[in-house]
Motif scaffolding. Sequence first.
Motif, PDB file in Angstrom:
ATOM      1  N   PRO A  19       5.901  22.063  30.066  1.00  0.00           N
ATOM      2  CA  PRO A  19       7.180  21.853  29.905  1.00  0.00           C
ATOM      3  C   PRO A  19       7.381  22.045  28.207  1.00  0.00           C
ATOM      4  O   PRO A  19       8.472  22.369  27.670  1.00  0.00           O
ATOM      5  CB  PRO A  19       7.357  20.313  29.862  1.00  0.00           C
ATOM      6  N   LEU A  20       6.346  22.470  27.457  1.00  0.00           N
ATOM      7  CA  LEU A  20       6.781  22.691  26.081  1.00  0.00           C
ATOM      8  C   LEU A  20       6.785  24.269  25.806  1.00  0.00           C
ATOM      9  O   LEU A  20       7.686  24.529  25.122  1.00  0.00           O
ATOM     10  CB  LEU A  20       5.401  22.128  25.272  1.00  0.00           C
ATOM     11  N   THR A  21       5.697  24.851  26.562  1.00  0.00           N
ATOM     12  CA  THR A  21       5.874  26.411  26.076  1.00  0.00           C
ATOM     13  C   THR A  21       6.559  27.325  27.220  1.00  0.00           C
ATOM     14  O   THR A  21       6.794  28.206  27.117  1.00  0.00           O
ATOM     15  CB  THR A  21       4.495  26.581  26.058  1.00  0.00           C
ATOM     16  N   LYS A  22       6.583  26.581  28.607  1.00  0.00           N
ATOM     17  CA  LYS A  22       7.119  27.308  29.826  1.00  0.00           C
ATOM     18  C   LYS A  22       6.094  28.346  30.176  1.00  0.00           C
ATOM     19  O   LYS A  22       6.270  29.289  30.843  1.00  0.00           O
ATOM     20  CB  LYS A  22       8.573  28.039  29.620  1.00  0.00           C
ATOM     21  N   GLY A  23       4.729  27.975  29.554  1.00  0.00           N
ATOM     22  CA  GLY A  23       3.776  28.998  30.174  1.00  0.00           C
ATOM     23  C   GLY A  23       3.002  28.356  31.298  1.00  0.00           C
ATOM     24  O   GLY A  23       3.029  27.457  31.705  1.00  0.00           O
ATOM     25  N   ARG A  24       2.036  29.332  31.678  1.00  0.00           N
ATOM     26  CA  ARG A  24       1.381  29.007  32.961  1.00  0.00           C
ATOM     27  C   ARG A  24       0.265  27.963  32.575  1.00  0.00           C
ATOM     28  O   ARG A  24      -0.289  27.564  31.596  1.00  0.00           O
ATOM     29  CB  ARG A  24       0.485  30.346  33.385  1.00  0.00           C
ATOM     30  N   LEU A  25      -0.049  27.080  33.827  1.00  0.00           N
ATOM     31  CA  LEU A  25      -1.214  26.177  33.728  1.00  0.00           C
ATOM     32  C   LEU A  25      -2.351  26.560  34.551  1.00  0.00           C
ATOM     33  O   LEU A  25      -2.267  27.024  35.578  1.00  0.00           O
ATOM     34  CB  LEU A  25      -0.385  24.821  34.365  1.00  0.00           C
ATOM     35  N   SER A  26      -3.409  25.938  34.121  1.00  0.00           N
ATOM     36  CA  SER A  26      -4.517  26.354  34.955  1.00  0.00           C
ATOM     37  C   SER A  26      -5.012  24.876  35.439  1.00  0.00           C
ATOM     38  O   SER A  26      -4.858  23.746  34.865  1.00  0.00           O
ATOM     39  CB  SER A  26      -5.691  26.893  34.430  1.00  0.00           C
ATOM     40  N   TYR A  27      -5.672  24.715  36.643  1.00  0.00           N
ATOM     41  CA  TYR A  27      -6.252  23.664  37.294  1.00  0.00           C
ATOM     42  C   TYR A  27      -7.476  23.162  36.678  1.00  0.00           C
ATOM     43  O   TYR A  27      -8.650  24.034  37.070  1.00  0.00           O
ATOM     44  CB  TYR A  27      -6.075  23.589  38.567  1.00  0.00           C
ATOM     45  N   ASN A  28      -7.984  22.173  36.177  1.00  0.00           N
ATOM     46  CA  ASN A  28      -9.192  21.662  35.724  1.00  0.00           C
ATOM     47  C   ASN A  28      -9.742  20.475  37.004  1.00  0.00           C
ATOM     48  O   ASN A  28      -9.350  19.442  36.544  1.00  0.00           O
ATOM     49  CB  ASN A  28      -9.283  21.095  34.286  1.00  0.00           C
ATOM     50  N   ALA A  29     -10.410  21.119  37.767  1.00  0.00           N
ATOM     51  CA  ALA A  29     -10.726  20.285  38.892  1.00  0.00           C
ATOM     52  C   ALA A  29     -11.685  18.892  38.246  1.00  0.00           C
ATOM     53  O   ALA A  29     -11.694  17.868  38.658  1.00  0.00           O
ATOM     54  CB  ALA A  29     -11.735  20.910  39.953  1.00  0.00           C
ATOM     55  N   GLY A  30     -12.426  19.333  37.140  1.00  0.00           N
ATOM     56  CA  GLY A  30     -13.519  18.146  36.536  1.00  0.00           C
ATOM     57  C   GLY A  30     -12.841  17.234  35.962  1.00  0.00           C
ATOM     58  O   GLY A  30     -13.183  15.965  36.249  1.00  0.00           O
ATOM     59  N   ASP A  31     -11.596  17.270  35.382  1.00  0.00           N
ATOM     60  CA  ASP A  31     -10.904  16.381  34.664  1.00  0.00           C
ATOM     61  C   ASP A  31      -9.755  15.874  35.395  1.00  0.00           C
ATOM     62  O   ASP A  31      -8.739  15.063  35.196  1.00  0.00           O
ATOM     63  CB  ASP A  31     -10.639  16.674  33.413  1.00  0.00           C
ATOM     64  N   ASN A  32      -9.474  16.745  36.627  1.00  0.00           N
ATOM     65  CA  ASN A  32      -8.106  16.459  37.544  1.00  0.00           C
ATOM     66  C   ASN A  32      -7.007  16.577  36.593  1.00  0.00           C
ATOM     67  O   ASN A  32      -6.230  15.571  36.557  1.00  0.00           O
ATOM     68  CB  ASN A  32      -8.349  15.161  38.351  1.00  0.00           C
TER      69      ASN A  32
END
Length: 62
Positions: A19-32
Amino acid sequence: MDAKTSKVDPKLLELLVCPLTKGRLSYNAGDNELVSEKARLAYPIRDGIPIMLISEARKIED
């Protein structure tokens, strides 16, 4: 399914942006959580629902 083992639907991940940068997100499964490298923020996922609020995000430190 508990919060630690919940997974994010890959299609949902394609649609969500920081919501801040409108950039892509990646999923960190370790920290959910969903991570915005550009904003250096990690958004939590609770009960399978991404919480896309800047106020709820964790700052990523070096």
